[in-house]
Motif scaffolding. Structure first.
Motif, PDB file in Angstrom:
ATOM      1  N   PRO A 136     -32.009 -25.821 -72.652  1.00 14.21           N
ATOM      2  CA  PRO A 136     -30.370 -25.878 -72.854  1.00 14.21           C
ATOM      3  C   PRO A 136     -30.102 -25.250 -74.400  1.00 14.21           C
ATOM      4  CG  PRO A 136     -30.886 -27.459 -71.609  1.00 14.21           C
ATOM      5  CD  PRO A 136     -32.242 -27.386 -71.775  1.00 14.21           C
ATOM      6  N   GLY A 137     -29.415 -24.260 -74.376  1.00 22.97           N
ATOM      7  CA  GLY A 137     -28.822 -23.926 -75.662  1.00 22.97           C
ATOM      8  C   GLY A 137     -29.741 -23.287 -76.717  1.00 22.97           C
ATOM      9  N   HIS A 138     -30.909 -22.896 -76.200  1.00 27.14           N
ATOM     10  CA  HIS A 138     -31.961 -22.354 -77.016  1.00 27.14           C
ATOM     11  C   HIS A 138     -31.561 -21.032 -77.741  1.00 27.14           C
ATOM     12  CE1 HIS A 138     -35.789 -21.449 -79.165  1.00 27.14           C
ATOM     13  NE2 HIS A 138     -35.878 -20.397 -78.306  1.00 27.14           N
ATOM     14  N   ALA A 139     -30.882 -20.220 -76.746  1.00 23.87           N
ATOM     15  CA  ALA A 139     -30.643 -18.682 -77.291  1.00 23.87           C
ATOM     16  C   ALA A 139     -29.235 -18.526 -77.442  1.00 23.87           C
ATOM     17  CB  ALA A 139     -31.058 -17.816 -76.172  1.00 23.87           C
ATOM     18  N   ARG A 140     -28.498 -19.542 -77.610  1.00 22.79           N
ATOM     19  CA  ARG A 140     -27.010 -19.614 -77.933  1.00 22.79           C
ATOM     20  C   ARG A 140     -26.962 -19.646 -79.459  1.00 22.79           C
ATOM     21  NH1 ARG A 140     -24.325 -20.969 -73.130  1.00 22.79           N
ATOM     22  NH2 ARG A 140     -25.723 -21.313 -71.274  1.00 22.79           N
ATOM     23  N   ARG A 141     -27.408 -18.735 -80.237  1.00 23.79           N
ATOM     24  CA  ARG A 141     -27.309 -19.007 -81.779  1.00 23.79           C
ATOM     25  C   ARG A 141     -26.473 -17.977 -82.397  1.00 23.79           C
ATOM     26  NH1 ARG A 141     -34.073 -19.012 -81.528  1.00 23.79           N
ATOM     27  NH2 ARG A 141     -33.594 -17.101 -79.768  1.00 23.79           N
ATOM     28  N   TYR A 142     -25.683 -17.103 -81.759  1.00 24.99           N
ATOM     29  CA  TYR A 142     -24.623 -16.178 -82.535  1.00 24.99           C
ATOM     30  C   TYR A 142     -23.729 -15.347 -81.493  1.00 24.99           C
ATOM     31  CZ  TYR A 142     -28.165 -12.536 -81.006  1.00 24.99           C
ATOM     32  OH  TYR A 142     -28.711 -11.976 -80.325  1.00 24.99           O
ATOM     33  N   PRO A 180     -36.149 -10.586 -65.716  1.00 30.80           N
ATOM     34  CA  PRO A 180     -35.293  -9.652 -64.903  1.00 30.80           C
ATOM     35  C   PRO A 180     -33.893 -10.042 -65.436  1.00 30.80           C
ATOM     36  CG  PRO A 180     -36.202 -11.062 -63.447  1.00 30.80           C
ATOM     37  CD  PRO A 180     -36.971 -11.344 -64.795  1.00 30.80           C
ATOM     38  N   ASP A 181     -33.584 -11.392 -65.421  1.00 27.17           N
ATOM     39  CA  ASP A 181     -32.188 -11.863 -65.685  1.00 27.17           C
ATOM     40  C   ASP A 181     -31.550 -11.881 -66.959  1.00 27.17           C
ATOM     41  OD1 ASP A 181     -34.296 -13.709 -66.784  1.00 27.17           O
ATOM     42  OD2 ASP A 181     -32.664 -15.194 -67.277  1.00 27.17           O
ATOM     43  N   GLY A 182     -32.278 -11.192 -68.028  1.00 29.22           N
ATOM     44  CA  GLY A 182     -31.753 -11.054 -69.309  1.00 29.22           C
ATOM     45  C   GLY A 182     -30.980  -9.722 -69.612  1.00 29.22           C
ATOM     46  N   HIS A 183     -31.024  -8.777 -68.704  1.00 30.44           N
ATOM     47  CA  HIS A 183     -30.276  -7.599 -69.079  1.00 30.44           C
ATOM     48  C   HIS A 183     -28.859  -7.562 -68.890  1.00 30.44           C
ATOM     49  CE1 HIS A 183     -34.255  -6.063 -69.067  1.00 30.44           C
ATOM     50  NE2 HIS A 183     -34.553  -6.260 -67.839  1.00 30.44           N
ATOM     51  N   PRO A 184     -28.273  -6.692 -69.384  1.00 31.04           N
ATOM     52  CA  PRO A 184     -26.497  -6.453 -69.248  1.00 31.04           C
ATOM     53  C   PRO A 184     -26.340  -6.148 -67.497  1.00 31.04           C
ATOM     54  CG  PRO A 184     -27.188  -5.325 -70.953  1.00 31.04           C
ATOM     55  CD  PRO A 184     -28.556  -5.564 -70.378  1.00 31.04           C
ATOM     56  N   GLY A 185     -26.987  -5.459 -66.955  1.00 30.17           N
ATOM     57  CA  GLY A 185     -26.789  -5.146 -65.483  1.00 30.17           C
ATOM     58  C   GLY A 185     -25.577  -4.197 -65.522  1.00 30.17           C
ATOM     59  N   GLY A 233     -17.698 -10.058 -69.968  1.00 33.50           N
ATOM     60  CA  GLY A 233     -17.593 -10.917 -68.830  1.00 33.50           C
ATOM     61  C   GLY A 233     -18.532 -11.287 -67.778  1.00 33.50           C
ATOM     62  N   ARG A 234     -19.583 -11.417 -68.350  1.00 33.62           N
ATOM     63  CA  ARG A 234     -20.775 -11.936 -67.549  1.00 33.62           C
ATOM     64  C   ARG A 234     -20.705 -13.454 -67.260  1.00 33.62           C
ATOM     65  NH1 ARG A 234     -27.429 -11.205 -67.905  1.00 33.62           N
ATOM     66  NH2 ARG A 234     -27.792 -13.025 -66.454  1.00 33.62           N
ATOM     67  N   PRO A 235     -20.403 -13.905 -66.124  1.00 30.91           N
ATOM     68  CA  PRO A 235     -19.990 -15.039 -65.777  1.00 30.91           C
ATOM     69  C   PRO A 235     -20.897 -16.243 -66.031  1.00 30.91           C
ATOM     70  CG  PRO A 235     -20.198 -13.824 -63.584  1.00 30.91           C
ATOM     71  CD  PRO A 235     -20.362 -12.905 -64.862  1.00 30.91           C
ATOM     72  N   ASP A 236     -22.344 -15.706 -65.747  1.00 32.15           N
ATOM     73  CA  ASP A 236     -23.284 -16.689 -65.820  1.00 32.15           C
ATOM     74  C   ASP A 236     -24.048 -16.479 -67.210  1.00 32.15           C
ATOM     75  OD1 ASP A 236     -24.406 -14.055 -64.740  1.00 32.15           O
ATOM     76  OD2 ASP A 236     -26.158 -15.107 -65.236  1.00 32.15           O
ATOM     77  N   THR A 237     -24.408 -17.765 -67.805  1.00 33.68           N
ATOM     78  CA  THR A 237     -24.887 -17.717 -69.106  1.00 33.68           C
ATOM     79  C   THR A 237     -26.234 -18.494 -69.221  1.00 33.68           C
ATOM     80  OG1 THR A 237     -23.379 -19.519 -69.714  1.00 33.68           O
ATOM     81  CG2 THR A 237     -22.732 -17.442 -70.270  1.00 33.68           C
ATOM     82  N   GLY A 238     -26.755 -18.668 -67.851  1.00 32.00           N
ATOM     83  CA  GLY A 238     -27.889 -19.545 -67.817  1.00 32.00           C
ATOM     84  C   GLY A 238     -29.114 -18.862 -68.526  1.00 32.00           C
TER      85      GLY A 238
END
Length: 430
Positions: free
Chosen positions: A89-95, A381-386, A112-117
């Protein structure tokens, strides 16, 4: 024709030789440290009847040997190319991507991507005792103090360069030195970190070689690629690069005509031009080989250079590119759920083989490294802007067709891990 050739006949043999030397060094180191640890343990056991003073003398020695053994074996055997994503949790929330001016289509939170998992995972390498440390901006800038760090290649090179600027900029002030004058164009950007006299640049060169056509103007039907010459902008600046990170691959899949001078070597996905179909593996190899040669050719200068070649980062288009659900997954793949396919594995092997060959040839004074990101990228696959490559894509409902980006990574996002590994490559013991 010397430029366009198949794989060196000795390349597999060279790779094996390099690997065996490295394995031998690790084996000797592990044996020596194991022997020293064993002696310390034996002495401690024999000292069970000793006084407190004698035990106090032995215990620090045992702790030191244990720590040294753990650190040294980890340093020499840590392989970041294999592993799995684990929740952190929080590992990539750095900037904040908006604050560091990332490309708008990769600023997923702002869009506006609603999920930040997707920001709550870290890469755990497979080898026992191997840990990939979190990115440390101070350590990175100290490692490249007074140097020019350059990213060469396609938009994945840019994606990683912007990630690095954001990771560093979260802790240290920086300024934009140059950016393309045309709005939205990011073919050559440069940043400066004055506290450490560090410069970071990104050079658009999707084929690494000189290319015209679609790679310069998207409205063109195909690219013309000249495998006897490198792209002019980055090759002209090559002598001024202290750390060169090479990252490319995706453009080689596109329709292209390959040349040696004025002679057509063949084409890819252009059957109507009546030339030999040569695929993309051989042109990709030649471009990588030619780039490494250029970067190590001027390495006999006053200070050493590090050349880092990234392996292929796969895309995740599961449906048509304009289907709103083409990359809608919200979790990484689990171990065994998604393997690196044969095509991506071959591109990965080409980088490994060409860098190994450069090392065996001596590197001409340069350090040549592989930034192997193929598996860790393939599992995200979850890490793209889509569809969140645009702001509020569903503000007016769910359209039947909507462009998606299933190639680049959100910033912040999984591509930050590329720079965590890059830091380890730059600071590891030799």
């Amino acid at each position: 024709m010397a430029v366009y050739q198949p794989l060196h006949q000795h390349s597999h043999k060279q790779s094996s030789r390099y690997g065996s030397v490295s394995l031998g060094l690790r084996t000797v180191l592990a044996w020596l440290l194991s022997a020293l640890l064993g002696l310390a343990l034996l002495h401690l056991l024999r000292c069970s009847q000793c006084g407190a003073r004698e035990r106090a003398m032995v215990s620090p020695l045992l702790q030191y040997v244990t720590s040294t053994y753990s650190q040294a074996v980890s340093t020499y055997s840590c392989d970041y190319s294999e592993g799995q994503w684990v929740q952190a949790p929080g590992h990539a929330r750095r900037y904040n991507g908006t604050e560091c001016n990332v490309k708008g289509s990769e600023n997923c939170i702002r869009n506006g991507r609603p999920d930040t998992g997707y920001l709550d995972w870290r890469w755990q390498p497979s080898p026992a005792g191997c840990h990939l440390p979190s990115f440390d901006a101070a350590s990175f800038l100290a490692a490249v103090r007074g140097k020019h760090v350059a990213f060469l290649g396609d938009s994945m090179a840019r994606n990683q360069a912007e990630s690095l600027v954001c990771l560093l900029g979260a802790s240290f002030p920086y300024r934009m030195v140059y950016q393309d004058p045309e709005p939205g164009t990011r073919k050559f950007w440069r940043w400066a970190f004055p506290s450490h006299n560090v410069t970071v640049s990104v050079y658009w060169a999707p084929f690494l070689a000189r290319a015209t056509g679609k790679s310069e103007n998207y409205s063109e039907p195909y690219s013309s690629v000249y495998l006897d010459a490198l792209a002019e902008r980055w090759s002209a600046d090559a002598d001024a690069m202290d750390v060169a990170v090479v990252s490319t691959g995706h453009w080689f899949w596109n329709p292209s005509v390959y040349y040696n001078g004025s002679v057509v070597l063949g084409t890819h996905r252009l059957s109507d031009l009546n030339h030999t179909e040569i695929g993309f593996f051989s042109p990709y190899r030649e471009a990588i080989r030619m780039t490494i040669r250029r970067l190590v050719s001027s390495a006999g200068r006053a200070r050493p250079r590090t050349v880092v070649v990234a392996t292929f980062s796969p895309a995740h288009f599961e449906k048509e590119w304009d289907d709103p659900a083409t990359c809608a997954r919200r979790l990484p793949y689990r171990e065994g759920e998604r393997e690196v396919d044969a095509m991506h594995a071959e591109l990965r092997n080409i980088v490994r083989e060409e860098t190994a060959a450069a090392r065996i040839d001596g590197g001409r004074g340069a350090t040549v490294e592989v930034l192997d990101v193929t598996k860790l990228a393939a599992m995200r696959p979850d890490g793209h802007p889509g569809v969140y490559m645009k702001r509020d894509p569903f503000a007016r409902g769910v359209p039947e067709r909507l462009q998606s980006d299933c190639l680049h990574f959100c910033l912040p996002g999984p591509v930050d891990t590329f720079n965590e590994i890059l830091l380890q490559l730059l600071t590891k013991r030799r």
